[in-house]
Write an enzyme that holds these catalytic residues in place. Structure first.
Site, PDB file in Angstrom:
ATOM      1  N   TYR A 181     -20.208   2.641  67.100  1.00 44.86           N
ATOM      2  CA  TYR A 181     -19.987   4.171  66.322  1.00 44.86           C
ATOM      3  C   TYR A 181     -18.899   4.093  65.488  1.00 44.86           C
ATOM      4  CZ  TYR A 181     -18.213   8.927  66.733  1.00 44.86           C
ATOM      5  OH  TYR A 181     -17.759  10.203  66.293  1.00 44.86           O
TER       6      TYR A 181
ATOM      7  N   ASP B 145     -31.788  20.785  64.122  1.00 42.98           N
ATOM      8  CA  ASP B 145     -31.390  19.500  65.210  1.00 42.98           C
ATOM      9  C   ASP B 145     -32.893  18.972  65.549  1.00 42.98           C
ATOM     10  OD1 ASP B 145     -28.751  19.354  67.281  1.00 42.98           O
ATOM     11  OD2 ASP B 145     -30.622  18.150  67.629  1.00 42.98           O
TER      12      ASP B 145
ATOM     13  N   LYS C 204     -19.136   4.606  61.704  1.00 37.65           N
ATOM     14  CA  LYS C 204     -18.189   5.712  60.973  1.00 37.65           C
ATOM     15  C   LYS C 204     -17.769   5.221  59.727  1.00 37.65           C
ATOM     16  CE  LYS C 204     -19.251   9.426  62.962  1.00 37.65           C
ATOM     17  NZ  LYS C 204     -20.004  10.672  62.258  1.00 37.65           N
TER      18      LYS C 204
ATOM     19  N   GLY D 247     -25.360  20.697  68.710  1.00 40.82           N
ATOM     20  CA  GLY D 247     -24.407  19.963  69.539  1.00 40.82           C
ATOM     21  C   GLY D 247     -23.009  20.476  69.793  1.00 40.82           C
ATOM     22  N   GLN D 248     -22.156  19.604  70.318  1.00 47.74           N
ATOM     23  CA  GLN D 248     -20.864  20.412  70.786  1.00 47.74           C
ATOM     24  C   GLN D 248     -20.219  21.127  69.436  1.00 47.74           C
ATOM     25  OE1 GLN D 248     -17.668  17.860  71.669  1.00 47.74           O
ATOM     26  NE2 GLN D 248     -16.249  19.407  72.570  1.00 47.74           N
TER      27      GLN D 248
ATOM     28  N   ILE E 139     -12.528  16.479  70.196  1.00 46.16           N
ATOM     29  CA  ILE E 139     -12.441  17.729  70.140  1.00 46.16           C
ATOM     30  C   ILE E 139     -12.863  18.347  71.491  1.00 46.16           C
ATOM     31  CG2 ILE E 139     -13.630  19.725  69.198  1.00 46.16           C
ATOM     32  CD1 ILE E 139     -12.267  17.720  67.111  1.00 46.16           C
TER      33      ILE E 139
HETATM   34  P1  NAD Z   1     -23.130  16.274  69.653  1.00 43.50           P
HETATM   35  O1  NAD Z   1     -23.583  14.711  70.337  1.00 43.50           O
HETATM   36  O2  NAD Z   1     -22.652  17.146  70.518  1.00 43.50           O
HETATM   37  O3  NAD Z   1     -24.210  16.560  68.849  1.00 43.50           O
HETATM   38  C1  NAD Z   1     -25.022  16.030  68.008  1.00 43.50           C
HETATM   39  C2  NAD Z   1     -26.135  16.395  67.628  1.00 43.50           C
HETATM   40  O4  NAD Z   1     -27.042  15.832  66.992  1.00 43.50           O
HETATM   41  C3  NAD Z   1     -27.124  16.640  68.862  1.00 43.50           C
HETATM   42  O5  NAD Z   1     -27.392  18.202  69.042  1.00 43.50           O
HETATM   43  C4  NAD Z   1     -28.371  15.912  68.902  1.00 43.50           C
HETATM   44  O6  NAD Z   1     -29.618  16.498  69.298  1.00 43.50           O
HETATM   45  C5  NAD Z   1     -28.416  15.847  67.405  1.00 43.50           C
HETATM   46  N1  NAD Z   1     -29.107  14.711  66.817  1.00 43.50           N
HETATM   47  C6  NAD Z   1     -29.159  13.230  67.455  1.00 43.50           C
HETATM   48  N2  NAD Z   1     -29.981  12.605  66.747  1.00 43.50           N
HETATM   49  C7  NAD Z   1     -30.496  13.444  65.593  1.00 43.50           C
HETATM   50  C8  NAD Z   1     -31.384  13.097  64.756  1.00 43.50           C
HETATM   51  N3  NAD Z   1     -32.252  11.894  64.501  1.00 43.50           N
HETATM   52  N4  NAD Z   1     -31.755  14.199  63.724  1.00 43.50           N
HETATM   53  C9  NAD Z   1     -31.424  15.411  64.147  1.00 43.50           C
HETATM   54  N5  NAD Z   1     -30.560  15.804  65.149  1.00 43.50           N
HETATM   55  C10 NAD Z   1     -30.012  14.731  65.826  1.00 43.50           C
HETATM   56  O7  NAD Z   1     -21.809  15.788  68.654  1.00 43.50           O
HETATM   57  P2  NAD Z   1     -20.796  16.339  68.055  1.00 43.50           P
HETATM   58  O8  NAD Z   1     -19.638  16.282  68.959  1.00 43.50           O
HETATM   59  O9  NAD Z   1     -21.078  17.798  67.606  1.00 43.50           O
HETATM   60  O10 NAD Z   1     -20.341  15.766  66.760  1.00 43.50           O
HETATM   61  C11 NAD Z   1     -20.573  16.194  65.611  1.00 43.50           C
HETATM   62  C12 NAD Z   1     -19.936  15.223  64.489  1.00 43.50           C
HETATM   63  O11 NAD Z   1     -18.780  15.206  64.684  1.00 43.50           O
HETATM   64  C13 NAD Z   1     -20.512  13.855  64.541  1.00 43.50           C
HETATM   65  O12 NAD Z   1     -20.489  13.395  63.395  1.00 43.50           O
HETATM   66  C14 NAD Z   1     -19.361  13.280  65.415  1.00 43.50           C
HETATM   67  O13 NAD Z   1     -19.400  11.765  65.027  1.00 43.50           O
HETATM   68  C15 NAD Z   1     -18.250  13.907  64.899  1.00 43.50           C
HETATM   69  N6  NAD Z   1     -17.158  13.712  65.762  1.00 43.50           N
HETATM   70  C16 NAD Z   1     -17.239  14.465  67.113  1.00 43.50           C
HETATM   71  C17 NAD Z   1     -15.885  14.264  67.622  1.00 43.50           C
HETATM   72  C18 NAD Z   1     -16.001  15.175  69.118  1.00 43.50           C
HETATM   73  O14 NAD Z   1     -14.880  14.647  70.048  1.00 43.50           O
HETATM   74  N7  NAD Z   1     -17.028  15.991  69.457  1.00 43.50           N
HETATM   75  C19 NAD Z   1     -15.028  13.556  67.514  1.00 43.50           C
HETATM   76  C20 NAD Z   1     -14.928  12.580  66.361  1.00 43.50           C
HETATM   77  C21 NAD Z   1     -15.963  13.199  65.383  1.00 43.50           C
HETATM   78  N1  SER Z   2     -14.916  12.255  70.638  1.00 40.76           N
HETATM   79  C1  SER Z   2     -15.550  11.189  69.868  1.00 40.76           C
HETATM   80  C2  SER Z   2     -16.145  10.132  70.874  1.00 40.76           C
HETATM   81  O1  SER Z   2     -15.291  10.178  71.781  1.00 40.76           O
HETATM   82  C3  SER Z   2     -15.000  10.626  68.828  1.00 40.76           C
HETATM   83  O2  SER Z   2     -15.615  10.295  67.574  1.00 40.76           O
HETATM   84  O3  SER Z   2     -17.079   9.449  70.412  1.00 40.76           O
END
Ligand code: NAD
Ligand code: SER
Length: 327
Positions: A148, A39, A152, A16-17, A178
């Site tokens: 969501y 993943d 959380k 993921g990101q 992010i």
């Molecule tokens: P993302 O959606 O880019 O990546 C999530 C990954 O999880 C994906 O690669 C997906 O294939 C994988 N996934 C989904 N279901 C799955 C499963 N059942 N088993 C295994 N893998 C699975 O998300 P991200 O932005 O990288 O977020 C990572 C963490 O950070 C998450 O907990 C998210 O809630 C948190 N977060 C992210 C942001 C943001 O802006 N990116 C902000 C707040 C919190």
């Molecule tokens: N960047 C995330 C979202 O928009 C915040 O957790 O879902």
């Protein structure tokens, strides 16, 4: 309980990101072989499968999760597998299953196997109606309106419960949106703040799905990586909080973001067509009080809007010139 040494890390959601960049940094720090990426999907070209061990793993499958932890001799789980806010609103039950069942599996495995640590990010999505929008405090009412956000809050409570009840070292930080230039975001409400840079470079115009005056807290990926590793490595005894640290960095409206891009690309234009994500954005804080993180593990971000914009546009313009804007 003093923090134990981190020996072998499993990153879930590594494609993921955040996972794609955090896995790379953890491998630099601990060594490629000591960081196992995983993943639900296969790792693609350029993914974390190319630089170290990789497991295809669905985190909702407790037996498969435990088997990977056992066979790979894991002591620390960085649990990033999740479904984000916008995708979650389209289909709430899978969001509950991945975000809550996945986390409770990680925590149970940590308890059963005596793991060193589980780190799982939370989000500004825990906030909702009734909390102050400006400088939102660490401790306030948590009444999210999205599935969501509900997952959380549940995750934070579960993490704190496992600390108190079973002595598991569980940690988490409430990331804001992010922003990054490597892997595209995976279905969140804050995705516009990434997409706008790509479209500025590619087309010099962008249509935004939230209004110009929408203000949200954001963070550049290098600070997200730094903060996450700093929290992982902080002494457990110093932590008064566990699964729910507020972390702030910058806060801006779409208009201010577009203006910062225009200082580099003067002809850049933005149109606004708000959709269902406007209501989600409006339910979240505009800025964050992160004094607990600063006090307990020395959190301090490096980037502001102007330095982030300069870096994002530099990276994306170079890739665009090579015809590889999207990798
Ligand atoms: P993302 O959606 O880019 O990546 C999530 C990954 O999880 C994906 O690669 C997906 O294939 C994988 N996934 C989904 N279901 C799955 C499963 N059942 N088993 C295994 N893998 C699975 O998300 P991200 O932005 O990288 O977020 C990572 C963490 O950070 C998450 O907990 C998210 O809630 C948190 N977060 C992210 C942001 C943001 O802006 N990116 C902000 C707040 C919190
Ligand atoms: N960047 C995330 C979202 O928009 C915040 O957790 O879902």
């Amino acid at each position: 309980m003093a923090g134990k040494r981190i020996e072998r890390v499993l990153v879930t959601g590594s494609e993921g990101q955040i996972g794609s960049e955090l896995t790379r940094e953890l491998r630099k720090r601990y060594g490629d072989d000591r960081v196992v990426a995983s993943d639900i999907k296969d790792s693609s070209a350029g993914g974390s499968g190319e630089t170290g061990p990789y497991e295809r793993l669905d985190v909702t499958d407790h037996a498969a999760f435990k088997s990977v932890v056992d066979t790979q001799r894991i002591d620390t789980i960085v649990h990033l597998a999740a479904i984000l806010s916008a995708t979650g609103e389209k289909n709430p039950l899978p969001a509950w299953k991945v975000n809550v069942t996945g986390l409770i599996n990680a925590l149970e495995i940590a308890r059963e196997c005596g793991l060193t640590q589980v780190l799982c990010p939370s989000s500004i999505a825990v906030f909702g109606a009734g909390c102050p929008r400006e400088n939102t405090p660490q401790e306030t009412v948590l009444r999210p309106t999205t599935i969501y956000g509900i997952t959380k809050v549940t995750g934070e409570l579960l993490s704190d419960y496992y600390v108190r009840r079973f002595g598991v070292d569980a940690r988490g930080l409430r990331y804001p949106g992010i922003i990054s230039a490597e892997t595209l975001p995976g279905g969140g409400t804050t995705d516009y703040a990434v997409d706008i840079y790509y479209k500025a470079v590619e087309k010099k115009r962008y249509t935004c799905f939230v209004k110009a005056d929408t203000r949200l807290p954001m963070m550049y990926m290098p600070d997200c990586i730094k903060g996450t590793i700093d929290l992982m490595e902080a002494g457990f005894d110093r932590l008064e909080h566990h699964g729910d640290f507020n972390v702030g960095s910058m806060s801006f409206t779409v208009q201010e973001l577009a203006d910062s891009i225009r200082r580099h690309i003067p002809e850049f234009e933005v149109a606004y067509e708000p959709d269902y994500r406007q209501a989600i954005a409006d339910s979240w804080p505009a800025s964050i009080d992160d004094s607990a993180a600063r006090r307990e593990w020395n959190w301090s971000p490096d980037y502001d809007l102007e330095t982030m914009t300069a870096d994002m546009l530099d990276i994306l313009s170079k890739r665009n010139a090579l015809g590889k804007l999207y990798g």
